[in-house]
Enzyme design. Structure first.
Site, PDB file in Angstrom:
ATOM      1  N   HIS A   1      15.661 165.921   3.627  1.00 37.49           N
ATOM      2  CA  HIS A   1      14.470 166.427   4.318  1.00 37.49           C
ATOM      3  C   HIS A   1      14.893 167.018   5.658  1.00 37.49           C
ATOM      4  CE1 HIS A   1      10.424 166.587   6.028  1.00 37.49           C
ATOM      5  NE2 HIS A   1      10.008 166.492   4.793  1.00 37.49           N
TER       6      HIS A   1
ATOM      7  N   ASP B   1       8.702 163.913  -2.889  1.00 36.95           N
ATOM      8  CA  ASP B   1       8.688 164.471  -4.255  1.00 36.95           C
ATOM      9  C   ASP B   1       9.452 163.630  -5.265  1.00 36.95           C
ATOM     10  OD1 ASP B   1       8.857 167.461  -2.476  1.00 36.95           O
ATOM     11  OD2 ASP B   1       7.181 166.888  -3.753  1.00 36.95           O
TER      12      ASP B   1
HETATM   13  C1  SDX Z   1       9.057 168.961   0.914  1.00 40.40           C
HETATM   14  O1  SDX Z   1       9.215 170.129   5.679  1.00 40.40           O
HETATM   15  C2  SDX Z   1       8.399 169.297   5.097  1.00 40.40           C
HETATM   16  O2  SDX Z   1       7.732 168.516   5.722  1.00 40.40           O
HETATM   17  C3  SDX Z   1       8.354 169.447   3.582  1.00 40.40           C
HETATM   18  C4  SDX Z   1       7.558 168.385   2.834  1.00 40.40           C
HETATM   19  C5  SDX Z   1       6.079 168.462   3.144  1.00 40.40           C
HETATM   20  O3  SDX Z   1       5.382 167.453   2.987  1.00 40.40           O
HETATM   21  O4  SDX Z   1       5.601 169.587   3.443  1.00 40.40           O
HETATM   22  O5  SDX Z   1       8.041 167.087   3.172  1.00 40.40           O
HETATM   23  C6  SDX Z   1       7.678 168.581   1.333  1.00 40.40           C
HETATM   24  O6  SDX Z   1       9.335 170.120   0.808  1.00 40.40           O
HETATM   25  C7  SDX Z   1      10.078 167.880   0.706  1.00 40.40           C
HETATM   26  C8  SDX Z   1      11.484 168.435   0.327  1.00 40.40           C
HETATM   27  C9  SDX Z   1      11.471 168.798  -1.163  1.00 40.40           C
HETATM   28  N1  SDX Z   1      12.716 169.500  -1.519  1.00 40.40           N
HETATM   29  C10 SDX Z   1      13.688 168.913  -2.218  1.00 40.40           C
HETATM   30  O7  SDX Z   1      13.661 167.735  -2.569  1.00 40.40           O
HETATM   31  C11 SDX Z   1      14.839 169.841  -2.584  1.00 40.40           C
HETATM   32  C12 SDX Z   1      16.173 169.145  -2.339  1.00 40.40           C
HETATM   33  N2  SDX Z   1      16.351 168.960  -0.895  1.00 40.40           N
HETATM   34  C13 SDX Z   1      16.982 169.995  -0.193  1.00 40.40           C
HETATM   35  O8  SDX Z   1      17.298 171.197  -0.718  1.00 40.40           O
HETATM   36  C14 SDX Z   1      17.031 169.841   1.326  1.00 40.40           C
HETATM   37  O9  SDX Z   1      17.246 168.522   1.610  1.00 40.40           O
HETATM   38  C15 SDX Z   1      15.839 170.390   2.082  1.00 40.40           C
HETATM   39  C16 SDX Z   1      15.600 171.813   1.772  1.00 40.40           C
HETATM   40  C17 SDX Z   1      14.619 169.576   1.770  1.00 40.40           C
HETATM   41  C18 SDX Z   1      16.131 170.244   3.576  1.00 40.40           C
HETATM   42  O10 SDX Z   1      17.283 170.926   3.804  1.00 40.40           O
HETATM   43  P1  SDX Z   1      17.729 171.382   5.297  1.00 40.40           P
HETATM   44  O11 SDX Z   1      17.067 170.558   6.322  1.00 40.40           O
HETATM   45  O12 SDX Z   1      17.598 172.865   5.403  1.00 40.40           O
HETATM   46  O13 SDX Z   1      19.208 170.957   5.309  1.00 40.40           O
HETATM   47  P2  SDX Z   1      20.392 171.823   4.762  1.00 40.40           P
HETATM   48  O14 SDX Z   1      19.963 172.581   3.529  1.00 40.40           O
HETATM   49  O15 SDX Z   1      20.947 172.586   5.915  1.00 40.40           O
HETATM   50  O16 SDX Z   1      21.407 170.679   4.292  1.00 40.40           O
HETATM   51  C19 SDX Z   1      22.138 169.945   5.268  1.00 40.40           C
HETATM   52  C20 SDX Z   1      23.300 169.392   4.489  1.00 40.40           C
HETATM   53  C21 SDX Z   1      24.044 170.450   3.673  1.00 40.40           C
HETATM   54  O17 SDX Z   1      25.381 170.036   3.514  1.00 40.40           O
HETATM   55  P3  SDX Z   1      26.524 170.607   4.561  1.00 40.40           P
HETATM   56  O18 SDX Z   1      26.663 172.104   4.219  1.00 40.40           O
HETATM   57  O19 SDX Z   1      25.993 170.373   5.960  1.00 40.40           O
HETATM   58  O20 SDX Z   1      27.761 169.820   4.218  1.00 40.40           O
HETATM   59  O21 SDX Z   1      22.834 168.430   3.535  1.00 40.40           O
HETATM   60  C22 SDX Z   1      23.116 168.906   2.227  1.00 40.40           C
HETATM   61  C23 SDX Z   1      23.381 170.368   2.318  1.00 40.40           C
HETATM   62  O22 SDX Z   1      24.237 170.818   1.279  1.00 40.40           O
HETATM   63  N3  SDX Z   1      21.940 168.605   1.407  1.00 40.40           N
HETATM   64  C24 SDX Z   1      21.974 168.230   0.130  1.00 40.40           C
HETATM   65  C25 SDX Z   1      20.634 168.015  -0.234  1.00 40.40           C
HETATM   66  N4  SDX Z   1      19.852 168.275   0.814  1.00 40.40           N
HETATM   67  C26 SDX Z   1      20.650 168.648   1.827  1.00 40.40           C
HETATM   68  N5  SDX Z   1      22.986 168.049  -0.723  1.00 40.40           N
HETATM   69  C27 SDX Z   1      22.669 167.662  -1.986  1.00 40.40           C
HETATM   70  N6  SDX Z   1      21.411 167.415  -2.408  1.00 40.40           N
HETATM   71  C28 SDX Z   1      20.370 167.585  -1.556  1.00 40.40           C
HETATM   72  N7  SDX Z   1      19.128 167.328  -1.963  1.00 40.40           N
END
Ligand code: SDX
Length: 438
Positions: free
Chosen positions: A306, A363
């Protein structure tokens, strides 16, 4: 209390005001930065940028706190209803019994959809995704109802909010029935908001739907947990589109489109597809965890991570309990819940997930609740959208009432070509050193 931040550029120093929130969070106010220094800030994805000051929802990502108008979401999930929570978000106070009755009557009075809208449904391809249909239908509502003008009276504004909250729920159920080729079930004045939705979705002339209060309660909790979440992607879309002073329906339609994305609200559908994938490949989550760790693999663990929560999403905790409760009530097991438990157990012990502060978000378990209620998979994000509607409406209302309101128009840093001349087509593709005719 720190009042200003000092910025030194080329030996010249600038004082920037610091804004402090009611929970002590602080921000550097850069609204005068370009005027005073000629520079802008750069923050792709706005991870460090506040777009507004708001009184609606407070989140603490480190402590896993979520409060709507100051009330912890845990208390609302236990004691409130979705309609009451919607009223709280929009009006910044819990309703009296009289307020609540009035609001419920307004929701009921505006629960029908104009009969001409059925033609829209009937002409969508049968395989159209319900989120695409919902976004189009909400935009289409503007063609049937007046938009809010700057001097619209309070009553008309409240009717518009009630109309959206009520009709979006009816549109979602209608879309489902029409997709099955079944008779549309109309809303009933005898049923509560959530019970009405379940009845519109599942009642049929040959098999009357028996309202189970446990399922109604599970749906109330599901929608309360989704009702608002400060400046998430889809709310930011509603505020940005709304900042152009477009009508509310168009702004909400933009929010629905943003929510559709698998990184945002579309994750609840993607989680169940992922859990099914793990189950179909024998139930061992390890290969999926290793794919999630692999930088060369675009796969991400859906329902994990998140932008704000760097600890367990408080909503996921409640959703997990609701899964157990609803399955126990129904005396049913869901094999995907066992897969989800195993996956969570493995992930929270995995150094990659620990180092990246990746925990279950709202989710991760929500799809199990929706499966137990009987919601079809391709409507999971529609369920999220119905839940988020009070949040979008309250945030839109706050933004247009904000005396500091401005059209949202971010700046950029340009990295493209320096100035060059137009090359007539007959001179193109020739020797690059050839001088274009000036
Ligand atoms: C919702 O914003 C809100 O409030 C949203 C929400 C709401 O109520 O409105 O809470 C609802 O959208 C919840 C999130 C649902 N999405 C997912 O579950 C999809 C999987 N999660 C991600 O893709 C990710 O965690 C995000 C998009 C939710 C958040 O990503 P960020 O904050 O943009 O972080 P990032 O993509 O820059 O990742 C930071 C690091 C990266 O690794 P590094 O390059 O730094 O080594 O964390 C890793 C990412 O690769 N990472 C993950 C991951 N999420 C982040 N690696 C593997 N699996 C994941 N799920």
């Amino acid at each position: 209390m720190v009042k200003t931040a000092k910025l030194v550029i080329d030996g010249r120093s600038y004082e920037l005001p610091i804004v402090t929130g009611s929970e002590g969070e602080m921000a550097i106010d850069i609204s005068g930065l370009r005027k005073n220094t000629g520079l802008i800030t750069l923050d792709p994805g706005y991870a460090n940028t506040g777009s507004c000051e708001s009184n609606i929802t407070f989140m603490d990502g480190e402590k896993g706190i979520l409060r709507y108008r100051g009330i912890p979401v845990e208390q609302l999930a236990e004691h409130s209803t979705f309609v009451e929570t919607a009223y709280l978000l929009i009006n910044d106070e819990l309703p009296t019994r009289k307020d609540l009755t009035r609001f419920s009557v307004m929701l009921n009075d505006h629960s029908l959809v104009h009969e001409d809208m059925r033609a829209f449904f009937e002409n969508f391809p049968k395989r159209a995704h319900p989120m695409g249909i919902l976004s189009s239908m909400v935009n289409a509502l503007r063609a049937f109802y007046p938009e809010l003008r700057e001097r619209t009276d309070e009553e008309e504004i409240n009717i518009t909010f009630a109309r959206l909250l009520s009709k979006v729920r009816t549109l979602a159920a209608m879309s489902y029935k029409i997709s099955l080729g079944h008779k549309v079930v109309y809303p009933s004045h005898k049923l509560s908001y959530c019970a009405n939705f379940l009845n519109m979705m599942f009642d049929s002339p040959v098999r009357p739907y028996i309202i189970d209060q446990e399922l109604v309660k599970a749906l109330e909790v599901f929608w309360i947990l989704h009702a608002d979440h400060e400046q998430n992607c889809s709310t930011a879309a509603v505020r940005l589109v709304g900042s152009a002073r477009v009508n509310l329906y168009a702004a909400i339609s933009a929010g629905i489109s943003a929510l559709w994305g698998p990184l945002h609200g579309g994750a609840n559908q993607a989680v169940v597809e992922m859990l099914k994938g793990i189950s179909d490949s024998g139930g061992d989550p390890a290969p999926f965890l290793s794919r999630a760790r692999d930088k060369n693999d675009p796969f991400r663990l859906m329902g994990f991570g998140h932008r704000v929560y760097k600890t367990y999403d408080p909503r996921a905790r409640i959703m997990k309990k609701t899964c157990n409760k609803i399955l126990k009530t129904l005396k049913r097991k869901d094999p995907l819940l066992d897969v989800a438990w195993r996956l969570e157990e493995a992930a929270v012990k995995d150094p990659y997930f620990i180092d990246h502060n990746l925990y279950p978000n709202v989710d991760f378990y929500s799809g199990i609740v929706l499966r137990a209620i009987g919601i079809p998979l391709d409507m999971f994000t529609v369920m999220f959208a119905i839940g988020r509607l009070p949040g979008w409406i309250s945030q839109w209302k706050e933004s247009i009432e904000d005396p500091k309101w401005k059209l949202h128009r971010p700046r950029q840093i340009y990295l493209g070509s320096r100035e060059k001349n137009y090359i007539p087509i007959e001179d193109r593709g020739k020797d690059p050193t050839s001088k274009p005719r000036s």
